[in-house]
Design a protein around this motif. Sequence first.
Motif, PDB file in Angstrom:
ATOM      1  N   LEU A   1       0.857  -1.187   0.000  1.00 33.10           N
ATOM      2  CA  LEU A   1       0.000   0.000   0.000  1.00 33.10           C
ATOM      3  C   LEU A   1       0.888   1.230   0.000  1.00 33.10           C
ATOM      4  O   LEU A   1       1.751   1.381   0.854  1.00 33.10           O
ATOM      5  CB  LEU A   1      -0.935  -0.024   1.213  1.00 33.10           C
ATOM      6  N   ARG A   2       0.690   2.098  -0.962  1.00 32.63           N
ATOM      7  CA  ARG A   2       1.622   3.185  -1.206  1.00 32.63           C
ATOM      8  C   ARG A   2       1.745   4.177  -0.050  1.00 32.63           C
ATOM      9  O   ARG A   2       2.838   4.621   0.267  1.00 32.63           O
ATOM     10  CB  ARG A   2       1.213   3.938  -2.472  1.00 32.63           C
ATOM     11  N   SER A   3       0.667   4.536   0.597  1.00 27.93           N
ATOM     12  CA  SER A   3       0.700   5.603   1.597  1.00 27.93           C
ATOM     13  C   SER A   3       0.291   5.162   2.997  1.00 27.93           C
ATOM     14  O   SER A   3       0.339   5.959   3.915  1.00 27.93           O
ATOM     15  CB  SER A   3      -0.223   6.744   1.165  1.00 27.93           C
ATOM     16  N   ILE A   4      -0.108   3.935   3.166  1.00 26.82           N
ATOM     17  CA  ILE A   4      -0.628   3.490   4.459  1.00 26.82           C
ATOM     18  C   ILE A   4       0.501   2.911   5.303  1.00 26.82           C
ATOM     19  O   ILE A   4       1.272   2.075   4.843  1.00 26.82           O
ATOM     20  CB  ILE A   4      -1.762   2.471   4.264  1.00 26.82           C
ATOM     21  N   GLU A   5       0.585   3.394   6.541  1.00 27.73           N
ATOM     22  CA  GLU A   5       1.641   2.945   7.447  1.00 27.73           C
ATOM     23  C   GLU A   5       1.089   2.199   8.656  1.00 27.73           C
ATOM     24  O   GLU A   5       1.851   1.610   9.419  1.00 27.73           O
ATOM     25  CB  GLU A   5       2.476   4.137   7.895  1.00 27.73           C
ATOM     26  N   SER A   6      -0.221   2.226   8.832  1.00 26.16           N
ATOM     27  CA  SER A   6      -0.828   1.466   9.925  1.00 26.16           C
ATOM     28  C   SER A   6      -2.275   1.118   9.575  1.00 26.16           C
ATOM     29  O   SER A   6      -2.921   1.816   8.805  1.00 26.16           O
ATOM     30  CB  SER A   6      -0.782   2.247  11.237  1.00 26.16           C
ATOM     31  N   ILE A   7      -2.718   0.007  10.157  1.00 23.60           N
ATOM     32  CA  ILE A   7      -4.103  -0.451   9.986  1.00 23.60           C
ATOM     33  C   ILE A   7      -4.622  -0.769  11.381  1.00 23.60           C
ATOM     34  O   ILE A   7      -3.955  -1.470  12.141  1.00 23.60           O
ATOM     35  CB  ILE A   7      -4.182  -1.713   9.108  1.00 23.60           C
ATOM     36  N   GLU A   8      -5.787  -0.257  11.715  1.00 23.24           N
ATOM     37  CA  GLU A   8      -6.436  -0.561  12.988  1.00 23.24           C
ATOM     38  C   GLU A   8      -7.864  -0.999  12.724  1.00 23.24           C
ATOM     39  O   GLU A   8      -8.532  -0.452  11.853  1.00 23.24           O
ATOM     40  CB  GLU A   8      -6.482   0.671  13.896  1.00 23.24           C
ATOM     41  N   VAL A   9      -8.319  -1.991  13.490  1.00 22.36           N
ATOM     42  CA  VAL A   9      -9.708  -2.434  13.414  1.00 22.36           C
ATOM     43  C   VAL A   9     -10.307  -2.270  14.804  1.00 22.36           C
ATOM     44  O   VAL A   9      -9.773  -2.786  15.783  1.00 22.36           O
ATOM     45  CB  VAL A   9      -9.825  -3.895  12.938  1.00 22.36           C
ATOM     46  N   HIS A  10     -11.394  -1.517  14.872  1.00 18.05           N
ATOM     47  CA  HIS A  10     -12.097  -1.262  16.125  1.00 18.05           C
ATOM     48  C   HIS A  10     -13.491  -1.871  16.037  1.00 18.05           C
ATOM     49  O   HIS A  10     -14.073  -1.964  14.959  1.00 18.05           O
ATOM     50  CB  HIS A  10     -12.233   0.246  16.374  1.00 18.05           C
ATOM     51  N   GLU A  11     -14.023  -2.247  17.181  1.00 16.75           N
ATOM     52  CA  GLU A  11     -15.393  -2.750  17.255  1.00 16.75           C
ATOM     53  C   GLU A  11     -16.211  -1.758  18.076  1.00 16.75           C
ATOM     54  O   GLU A  11     -15.791  -1.343  19.158  1.00 16.75           O
ATOM     55  CB  GLU A  11     -15.427  -4.122  17.914  1.00 16.75           C
ATOM     56  N   ILE A  12     -17.359  -1.377  17.540  1.00 18.58           N
ATOM     57  CA  ILE A  12     -18.263  -0.465  18.248  1.00 18.58           C
ATOM     58  C   ILE A  12     -19.469  -1.268  18.718  1.00 18.58           C
ATOM     59  O   ILE A  12     -20.199  -1.848  17.904  1.00 18.58           O
ATOM     60  CB  ILE A  12     -18.709   0.694  17.330  1.00 18.58           C
ATOM     61  N   GLN A  13     -19.665  -1.313  20.012  1.00 15.65           N
ATOM     62  CA  GLN A  13     -20.784  -2.045  20.598  1.00 15.65           C
ATOM     63  C   GLN A  13     -22.069  -1.231  20.458  1.00 15.65           C
ATOM     64  O   GLN A  13     -22.043  -0.044  20.151  1.00 15.65           O
ATOM     65  CB  GLN A  13     -20.513  -2.326  22.084  1.00 15.65           C
TER      66      GLN A  13
ATOM     67  N   ILE B   1      12.173   3.806   0.484  1.00 12.19           N
ATOM     68  CA  ILE B   1      12.145   2.636  -0.400  1.00 12.19           C
ATOM     69  C   ILE B   1      10.928   2.682  -1.313  1.00 12.19           C
ATOM     70  O   ILE B   1      11.026   2.397  -2.512  1.00 12.19           O
ATOM     71  CB  ILE B   1      12.170   1.329   0.423  1.00 12.19           C
ATOM     72  N   ARG B   2       9.780   3.053  -0.769  1.00 14.02           N
ATOM     73  CA  ARG B   2       8.568   3.166  -1.598  1.00 14.02           C
ATOM     74  C   ARG B   2       8.763   4.223  -2.682  1.00 14.02           C
ATOM     75  O   ARG B   2       8.363   4.018  -3.827  1.00 14.02           O
ATOM     76  CB  ARG B   2       7.358   3.525  -0.737  1.00 14.02           C
ATOM     77  N   GLY B   3       9.356   5.354  -2.314  1.00 18.71           N
ATOM     78  CA  GLY B   3       9.606   6.408  -3.296  1.00 18.71           C
ATOM     79  C   GLY B   3      10.539   5.946  -4.395  1.00 18.71           C
ATOM     80  O   GLY B   3      10.298   6.182  -5.589  1.00 18.71           O
ATOM     81  N   THR B   4      11.609   5.267  -4.019  1.00 18.35           N
ATOM     82  CA  THR B   4      12.560   4.734  -4.995  1.00 18.35           C
ATOM     83  C   THR B   4      11.888   3.703  -5.888  1.00 18.35           C
ATOM     84  O   THR B   4      12.090   3.699  -7.109  1.00 18.35           O
ATOM     85  CB  THR B   4      13.767   4.095  -4.275  1.00 18.35           C
TER      86      THR B   4
END
Length: 101
Positions: A28-40, A64-67
């Motif tokens: 993924l070109r620009s994503i550096e983190s992924i979080e999944v939350h649950e809303i009750q 590295i991604r830029g290169t």
Amino acid sequence: SYQCYNMAKIQKLLEALREEGKLLLLFLRSIESIEVHEIQVDGTVSLKFSVCISQDNREKVRQIRGTFMQCIEQAYQQSKYDIKSYIPMSVDFHVELNREG
């Protein structure tokens, strides 16, 4: 997509994301983190899991991604069939995986 998702299918998709999230960050070109939350129902929010490129490696991964993108653009512009000679094909970086719940 016209596919209907029930809770079992959603759980299966989230489990796949949990297992493969660290690999997704590679591509993924620009994503550096992924979080999944649950809303009750009562509005309570809980973190189910997160995955991220470690702080120590973020700048290295950005470079590295830029290169990598520059190499792809260069190979495309030169219309070479042997694209492998232009593109670095291996990357090493540390990923942090936080499993909650």
